[in-house]
Design an enzyme around this catalytic site. Structure first.
Site, PDB file in Angstrom:
ATOM      1  N   LYS A  37      19.889  20.196  -6.432  1.00 48.13           N
ATOM      2  CA  LYS A  37      18.996  19.032  -6.356  1.00 48.13           C
ATOM      3  C   LYS A  37      19.727  17.689  -6.436  1.00 48.13           C
ATOM      4  O   LYS A  37      19.282  16.725  -5.829  1.00 48.13           O
ATOM      5  CB  LYS A  37      17.927  19.111  -7.435  1.00 48.13           C
ATOM      6  CG  LYS A  37      18.466  18.980  -8.841  1.00 48.13           C
ATOM      7  CD  LYS A  37      17.397  19.208  -9.880  1.00 48.13           C
ATOM      8  CE  LYS A  37      18.004  19.035 -11.254  1.00 48.13           C
ATOM      9  NZ  LYS A  37      17.270  19.713 -12.315  1.00 48.13           N
ATOM     10  N   ARG A 132      10.116  19.287 -22.574  1.00 48.01           N
ATOM     11  CA  ARG A 132       9.734  19.035 -21.190  1.00 48.01           C
ATOM     12  C   ARG A 132       8.810  20.192 -20.811  1.00 48.01           C
ATOM     13  O   ARG A 132       7.757  20.327 -21.413  1.00 48.01           O
ATOM     14  CB  ARG A 132      10.965  18.891 -20.274  1.00 48.01           C
ATOM     15  CG  ARG A 132      10.628  18.218 -18.952  1.00 48.01           C
ATOM     16  CD  ARG A 132      11.840  18.014 -18.044  1.00 48.01           C
ATOM     17  NE  ARG A 132      12.355  19.269 -17.507  1.00 48.01           N
ATOM     18  CZ  ARG A 132      13.425  19.358 -16.713  1.00 48.01           C
ATOM     19  NH1 ARG A 132      14.099  18.274 -16.369  1.00 48.01           N
ATOM     20  NH2 ARG A 132      13.838  20.529 -16.268  1.00 48.01           N
TER      21      ARG A 132
HETATM   22  C1  LIG Z   1      18.124  20.355 -13.017  1.00 47.19           C
HETATM   23  C2  LIG Z   1      17.833  21.639 -13.640  1.00 47.19           C
HETATM   24  C3  LIG Z   1      18.861  22.556 -13.887  1.00 47.19           C
HETATM   25  C4  LIG Z   1      20.318  22.222 -13.591  1.00 47.19           C
HETATM   26  O1  LIG Z   1      20.776  21.306 -14.527  1.00 47.19           O
HETATM   27  P1  LIG Z   1      22.292  20.769 -14.550  1.00 47.19           P
HETATM   28  O2  LIG Z   1      22.367  19.977 -15.799  1.00 47.19           O
HETATM   29  O3  LIG Z   1      22.435  19.956 -13.316  1.00 47.19           O
HETATM   30  O4  LIG Z   1      23.190  21.950 -14.557  1.00 47.19           O
HETATM   31  C5  LIG Z   1      18.520  23.770 -14.431  1.00 47.19           C
HETATM   32  N1  LIG Z   1      17.248  24.091 -14.730  1.00 47.19           N
HETATM   33  C6  LIG Z   1      16.224  23.241 -14.520  1.00 47.19           C
HETATM   34  C7  LIG Z   1      14.846  23.648 -14.875  1.00 47.19           C
HETATM   35  C8  LIG Z   1      16.482  21.989 -13.972  1.00 47.19           C
HETATM   36  O5  LIG Z   1      15.469  21.135 -13.757  1.00 47.19           O
END
Ligand SMILES: *Cc1c(COP(=O)(O)O)cnc(C)c1O
Length: 372
Positions: A37, A132
């Protein structure tokens, strides 16, 4: 569109980062979902992660997963932002995996998947205090698990997971990870079978892996940030482990063109109000300084902390929407109008730059003979 500002993507660096992460995790019995993302879903990066041993490609945006699917990613795709009910019909045509935290959404998902003749696997999120997404009460988590197990013909309960260090800044300690395993085992006794997946979090959950304290049953992580930005300072401060120093921070580089070089006072002249973003600011008087102005701004990189100059003696001192100001007084290189300056990126810098329509993308892959 002009050539600059330009985001250079070095696929060799990204693949070697992901290979290293997959190796660390494999030694701890963990499989990796590569999260794309922060690149606004670059498919070439998803392909790097696939070829480096990631077992899923994950994103928080369906349109990014759609592109990954259309452009040749073969491994399973996982939607990691709990879906909107309104996007479920589309989601089940794109991916067979998602994170879930609402009973009503799961019921809607079962109905849609059932009508479409699909089986969709879910990982139920447990909120362990980061506040969250996720079920907060274990009782509710167990009830929903039993419902899926007994009543849903098109939703498969693959496991549970958690997310830490996002809103509440909660650290993935050994105790938090064990709590997740305890939750999983409570569900397992309620449904009478083992869960395939216990997903311990994101990049920050590499800490217990490095420390050798990850409970054995945690077998899944969703990794984005450290694979893309490597040992950047913002990540090191958060995750504080030297292990990440072996990763490369050169996977993504911003190149921006110099449009003005002048020596100017360091303190503004006149009565001071607010800056371009309505903020009152303090300026230190360091006398006359040589500065360079770049044709890139906060609309592209978000803020000055998100770009880290590669040249020594260069400091980013300010930016408005379309300009960035560098102090180059202490830089030994001679910088002229028309020169291109290079920057490493923070995670948020990458997030912004990859989604800016003013920034072109330059893909470099030495394996396939494409050079900078
Ligand atoms: C963005 C996200 C991740 C990845 O997080 P990083 O810190 O970029 O490794 C994993 N799980 C969820 C639910 C996320 O929103």
């Amino acid at each position: 569109m002009g050539k600059y500002p330009r985001l250079t993507v070095d696929h060799n660096e990204l693949r070697s980062n992901m290979k290293q992460i997959v190796d660390w995790c494999k030694d701890a019995g963990i499989e990796v979902a590569g999260v794309i993302k922060a690149t606004t879903g670059m498919v070439s990066v998803a392909l790097d992660y696939e070829s480096s041993g990631a077992k899923w490609i994950a994103s928080s945006r369906l349109e990014q997963l759609r592109r990954a699917k259309d452009e040749g990613v073969k491994i399973p795709l996982m939607m990691i932002r709990v879906p909107m009910i309104s996007e479920i019909p589309e989601m089940i045509t794109i991916c067979d995996w998602s994170l879930q935290s609402e009973f009503s959404t799961i019921k809607a998902l079962n109905e849609e998947a059932s009508n479409a003749g699909k089986i969709h696997s879910v990982i139920l999120m447990a909120d362990l205090g980061d506040l969250r997404e996720g079920f907060f009460e274990i009782e509710e988590l167990v009830d929903v698990s039993k419902y899926i197990e007994e009543k849903c013909d098109a939703v498969h309960l693959a496991g549970i997971g958690t997310n830490l260090g996002c809103y509440g800044s909660v650290v993935p300690t050994k105790e938090k990870m064990q709590q997740l395993v305890d939750y999983a085992e409570t569900i397992e006794s309620a449904i009478g079978r083992r869960l395939e997946i216990i997903s311990g979090g994101a990049t920050s959950s590499l800490m217990p892996v490095f420390d050798g304290v990850m409970p054995e049953r945690i077998n899944h992580l969703r990794i984005g940030a450290v694979a893309m930005c490597g040992p950047m300072e913002d990540l090191k401060q958060n995750y504080g482990r030297d292990e990440v120093d072996v990763l490369s921070g050169d996977g993504f580089i911003l190149e921006a063109e110099v449009i003005e070089v002048k020596t100017k006072p360091s303190h503004p002249i006149g009565e001071l109000g607010v800056d371009a973003f309505g903020k009152k600011r303090k300026y230190k008087d360091r006398g006359m300084r040589q500065r360079a102005l770049l044709a890139v701004g906060r609309q592209d990189h978000g803020d000055i902390d998100n770009i880290i100059p590669i040249a020594e003696g260069v400091e980013v001192i300010g930016a408005s929407g379309d300009h960035t100001i560098l102090d180059i007084e202490d830089c030994r290189d001679i910088i002229r109008v028309g020169d291109v300056m290079k920057f490493r990126l923070s995670y948020s810098g990458l997030l912004y730059l990859s989604s800016s329509e003013n920034v072109s993308v330059n893909e470099v892959d030495r394996l396939y003979g494409i050079k900078i």
